[in-house]
Motif scaffolding. Sequence first.
Motif, PDB file in Angstrom:
ATOM      1  N   VAL A 230      29.793  42.045  42.230  1.00 25.59           N
ATOM      2  CA  VAL A 230      30.749  41.912  42.982  1.00 25.59           C
ATOM      3  C   VAL A 230      30.411  41.863  44.604  1.00 25.59           C
ATOM      4  O   VAL A 230      31.744  41.029  45.217  1.00 25.59           O
ATOM      5  CB  VAL A 230      31.340  43.910  43.240  1.00 25.59           C
ATOM      6  N   GLU A 231      29.250  42.193  44.972  1.00 24.73           N
ATOM      7  CA  GLU A 231      28.916  41.696  46.423  1.00 24.73           C
ATOM      8  C   GLU A 231      28.896  40.044  46.576  1.00 24.73           C
ATOM      9  O   GLU A 231      29.686  39.422  47.471  1.00 24.73           O
ATOM     10  CB  GLU A 231      27.660  42.169  46.456  1.00 24.73           C
ATOM     11  N   ILE A 241      34.907  29.859  44.672  1.00 20.41           N
ATOM     12  CA  ILE A 241      34.102  29.730  43.459  1.00 20.41           C
ATOM     13  C   ILE A 241      34.543  31.307  42.765  1.00 20.41           C
ATOM     14  O   ILE A 241      34.217  32.285  43.562  1.00 20.41           O
ATOM     15  CB  ILE A 241      32.577  29.860  43.617  1.00 20.41           C
ATOM     16  N   SER A 242      34.904  31.443  41.691  1.00 25.67           N
ATOM     17  CA  SER A 242      35.176  32.849  40.804  1.00 25.67           C
ATOM     18  C   SER A 242      34.105  33.015  39.796  1.00 25.67           C
ATOM     19  O   SER A 242      33.624  32.027  39.381  1.00 25.67           O
ATOM     20  CB  SER A 242      36.741  32.665  40.494  1.00 25.67           C
ATOM     21  N   ILE A 243      33.689  34.325  39.705  1.00 28.67           N
ATOM     22  CA  ILE A 243      32.721  34.554  38.515  1.00 28.67           C
ATOM     23  C   ILE A 243      33.621  34.923  37.341  1.00 28.67           C
ATOM     24  O   ILE A 243      34.466  35.663  37.412  1.00 28.67           O
ATOM     25  CB  ILE A 243      31.782  35.769  38.830  1.00 28.67           C
ATOM     26  N   ARG A 244      33.507  34.127  36.424  1.00 28.44           N
ATOM     27  CA  ARG A 244      34.398  34.206  35.232  1.00 28.44           C
ATOM     28  C   ARG A 244      34.355  35.487  34.666  1.00 28.44           C
ATOM     29  O   ARG A 244      35.146  36.048  33.864  1.00 28.44           O
ATOM     30  CB  ARG A 244      34.356  32.879  34.262  1.00 28.44           C
ATOM     31  N   LEU A 264      33.570  46.664  38.517  1.00 28.87           N
ATOM     32  CA  LEU A 264      34.280  45.330  38.562  1.00 28.87           C
ATOM     33  C   LEU A 264      35.749  45.657  39.373  1.00 28.87           C
ATOM     34  O   LEU A 264      36.226  44.819  40.339  1.00 28.87           O
ATOM     35  CB  LEU A 264      34.313  44.611  37.558  1.00 28.87           C
ATOM     36  N   ASP A 265      36.501  46.503  38.633  1.00 29.47           N
ATOM     37  CA  ASP A 265      37.733  46.872  38.911  1.00 29.47           C
ATOM     38  C   ASP A 265      38.021  47.319  40.518  1.00 29.47           C
ATOM     39  O   ASP A 265      38.836  46.968  41.266  1.00 29.47           O
ATOM     40  CB  ASP A 265      38.598  47.838  38.290  1.00 29.47           C
ATOM     41  N   GLU A 266      37.176  48.258  40.921  1.00 29.10           N
ATOM     42  CA  GLU A 266      36.916  48.865  42.243  1.00 29.10           C
ATOM     43  C   GLU A 266      36.724  47.813  43.270  1.00 29.10           C
ATOM     44  O   GLU A 266      37.076  47.909  44.335  1.00 29.10           O
ATOM     45  CB  GLU A 266      35.841  49.938  42.159  1.00 29.10           C
ATOM     46  N   GLY A 267      35.976  46.870  42.718  1.00 27.11           N
ATOM     47  CA  GLY A 267      35.488  45.610  43.850  1.00 27.11           C
ATOM     48  C   GLY A 267      36.651  44.705  43.869  1.00 27.11           C
ATOM     49  O   GLY A 267      36.413  43.383  44.330  1.00 27.11           O
ATOM     50  N   GLY A 268      37.679  44.885  42.934  1.00 25.90           N
ATOM     51  CA  GLY A 268      38.786  43.842  43.112  1.00 25.90           C
ATOM     52  C   GLY A 268      38.777  42.859  41.989  1.00 25.90           C
ATOM     53  O   GLY A 268      39.345  41.837  41.974  1.00 25.90           O
ATOM     54  N   MET A 269      37.612  42.769  41.101  1.00 23.07           N
ATOM     55  CA  MET A 269      37.326  41.666  40.250  1.00 23.07           C
ATOM     56  C   MET A 269      38.166  42.004  38.795  1.00 23.07           C
ATOM     57  O   MET A 269      37.336  42.130  37.562  1.00 23.07           O
ATOM     58  CB  MET A 269      35.686  41.550  40.089  1.00 23.07           C
ATOM     59  N   HIS A 270      39.260  42.054  38.883  1.00 24.25           N
ATOM     60  CA  HIS A 270      40.196  42.517  37.581  1.00 24.25           C
ATOM     61  C   HIS A 270      40.033  41.347  36.559  1.00 24.25           C
ATOM     62  O   HIS A 270      39.963  41.744  35.327  1.00 24.25           O
ATOM     63  CB  HIS A 270      41.334  43.079  38.116  1.00 24.25           C
ATOM     64  N   ASP A 271      39.886  40.235  37.177  1.00 23.17           N
ATOM     65  CA  ASP A 271      40.265  38.998  36.234  1.00 23.17           C
ATOM     66  C   ASP A 271      38.576  38.788  35.552  1.00 23.17           C
ATOM     67  O   ASP A 271      38.509  37.729  34.809  1.00 23.17           O
ATOM     68  CB  ASP A 271      40.487  37.985  36.912  1.00 23.17           C
ATOM     69  N   GLN A 290      37.380  50.695  18.293  1.00 24.40           N
ATOM     70  CA  GLN A 290      38.026  51.921  17.723  1.00 24.40           C
ATOM     71  C   GLN A 290      37.890  52.904  18.973  1.00 24.40           C
ATOM     72  O   GLN A 290      38.843  53.754  19.169  1.00 24.40           O
ATOM     73  CB  GLN A 290      37.632  52.279  16.555  1.00 24.40           C
ATOM     74  N   CYS A 291      36.631  52.685  19.767  1.00 26.23           N
ATOM     75  CA  CYS A 291      36.262  53.776  20.828  1.00 26.23           C
ATOM     76  C   CYS A 291      36.836  53.243  21.820  1.00 26.23           C
ATOM     77  O   CYS A 291      36.765  53.901  23.093  1.00 26.23           O
ATOM     78  CB  CYS A 291      34.958  54.061  20.808  1.00 26.23           C
ATOM     79  N   GLY A 292      37.678  51.977  22.121  1.00 27.41           N
ATOM     80  CA  GLY A 292      38.304  51.670  23.233  1.00 27.41           C
ATOM     81  C   GLY A 292      37.369  51.039  24.450  1.00 27.41           C
ATOM     82  O   GLY A 292      37.680  50.851  25.392  1.00 27.41           O
ATOM     83  N   ALA A 293      36.207  50.491  23.910  1.00 28.02           N
ATOM     84  CA  ALA A 293      35.274  49.599  24.867  1.00 28.02           C
ATOM     85  C   ALA A 293      35.905  48.657  25.591  1.00 28.02           C
ATOM     86  O   ALA A 293      36.554  47.920  25.014  1.00 28.02           O
ATOM     87  CB  ALA A 293      34.051  49.292  23.993  1.00 28.02           C
ATOM     88  N   PRO A 294      35.916  48.501  26.841  1.00 30.54           N
ATOM     89  CA  PRO A 294      36.724  47.421  27.628  1.00 30.54           C
ATOM     90  C   PRO A 294      35.784  46.142  27.537  1.00 30.54           C
ATOM     91  O   PRO A 294      35.328  45.680  28.434  1.00 30.54           O
ATOM     92  CB  PRO A 294      36.909  47.998  28.887  1.00 30.54           C
ATOM     93  N   ILE A 295      35.855  45.560  26.194  1.00 34.72           N
ATOM     94  CA  ILE A 295      35.210  44.291  25.947  1.00 34.72           C
ATOM     95  C   ILE A 295      35.844  43.247  25.675  1.00 34.72           C
ATOM     96  O   ILE A 295      36.693  43.601  24.724  1.00 34.72           O
ATOM     97  CB  ILE A 295      33.904  44.542  25.053  1.00 34.72           C
TER      98      ILE A 295
END
Length: 432
Positions: A230-231, A241-244, A264-271, A290-295
């Motif tokens: 994030v930093e 430059i964006s971190i993919r 990442l989301d708290e740091g604004g890196m939603h994408d 099935q457990c909803g892991a955000p991968i």
Amino acid sequence: MYELTMLEAWFTEGANEVASFEFFVRALPSSRNFLMAAGLEQVIQYLETLRFSAADLAMLEATGRFSAPFLASLEDLRFTGAVEAMPEGTVFFADEPMLRITAPVREAQLVESRVMNLLHYQTLVASKAARIVLAARGKQLVDFGLRRAHGAEAGLLSARASYLAGFTGTATQLAGALWGIPTFGTMAHSYVQAHRSELDAFEHFARAQPHNATLLIDTYDTEAAAGTVVELGRRLACGGISIRGVRLDSGDLAAHARQVRAILDEGGMHDTTIFASGNLDEYRLRDLIQCGAPIDGFGVGSRMNTSADAPYLDCAYKLVEYAGEPRRKRSEGKATLPGRKQVFRNHDGAGRILEDCLALAHEMHDGVPLLGTAMRDGQRCLLPPIDAIRAHAARELASLPGRLRTLNQVQPFRPRLSARLEALVAQLDRGS
């Protein structure tokens, strides 16, 4: 060697009638409800280039096992026959011929071992990869298997087989060059370890790969590394430059993914995406999803290209017709079905597989015939490009009934035998 000893015996007796051999799987592994055909392209390439070089003949002569006239007969040997096969990407089941070779018997017998080798391995991997595709539910899948593959050829062919089955791409660069498969690469732990800090490693990598920066963040402390990303992301954004993405490769992937996503989301890196790897297979993907892991995507390697839970198929390449007469092997537990055959597939109103009928090749039945001509008179017919094969494979997976899509084994799906095929079996068994 046994192909060669038979060839010399046929040469000595002057026999070389036309023979038909069929490749099929006797029974599916205990953990499989279907198989996916693959490897036809490599079989055709092999048959097109079949020949004995001077060095090959010298090697055979040095064994002292073969006569000079026989070795001389091999100098001009070429494959002149026909190949009928299921298109790559086709779903099939036990006892169904996936490929048939019809040629003078010396040619058809000689090629047995290599044909089996090519069909067996890619079908094995494509069938495993197809299960992973079903479990992934549309998530990105990248073949990571080269390093632990059983040899370089296996690593290369598994990249092809997994892509046609529905994987997004591969980390094996040569597969991209040969077949146009999308290639992917991130970084190793060694790159991070070689720098004084993760921040230095991440920044140097991102500047070297400004359009493809996926950072491996579990070398030390995964969540702390996410904060570092994030930093760095804020600083690099000023330079365009964006971190993919970030990659997780160890530990509790679901728990780490949730914490990293929050950071990442708290740091604004939603994408910025989260990619996971590390001894994955269809069972682990099922559980993670099935457990909803955000991968967002997965790298799948050794468990896929070794087909770890079912590392071989009980496949065979057997004579079914010789000199115009049907042939049947009646060995205990290994009996074969005689004659050149076709598989006719029927679907229900929703497009799902309803029934397969295994019949003699000259019969006419309702349904779609699955075997088509791939080679005639030693010359290849037009074969589809890999992206067309991939699209066909996707349609085939969509046609599977729900019970066959599950990762748990169900009652095996078997083809119905036509009345004429059953009558031929009975006739040959009576010896008439």
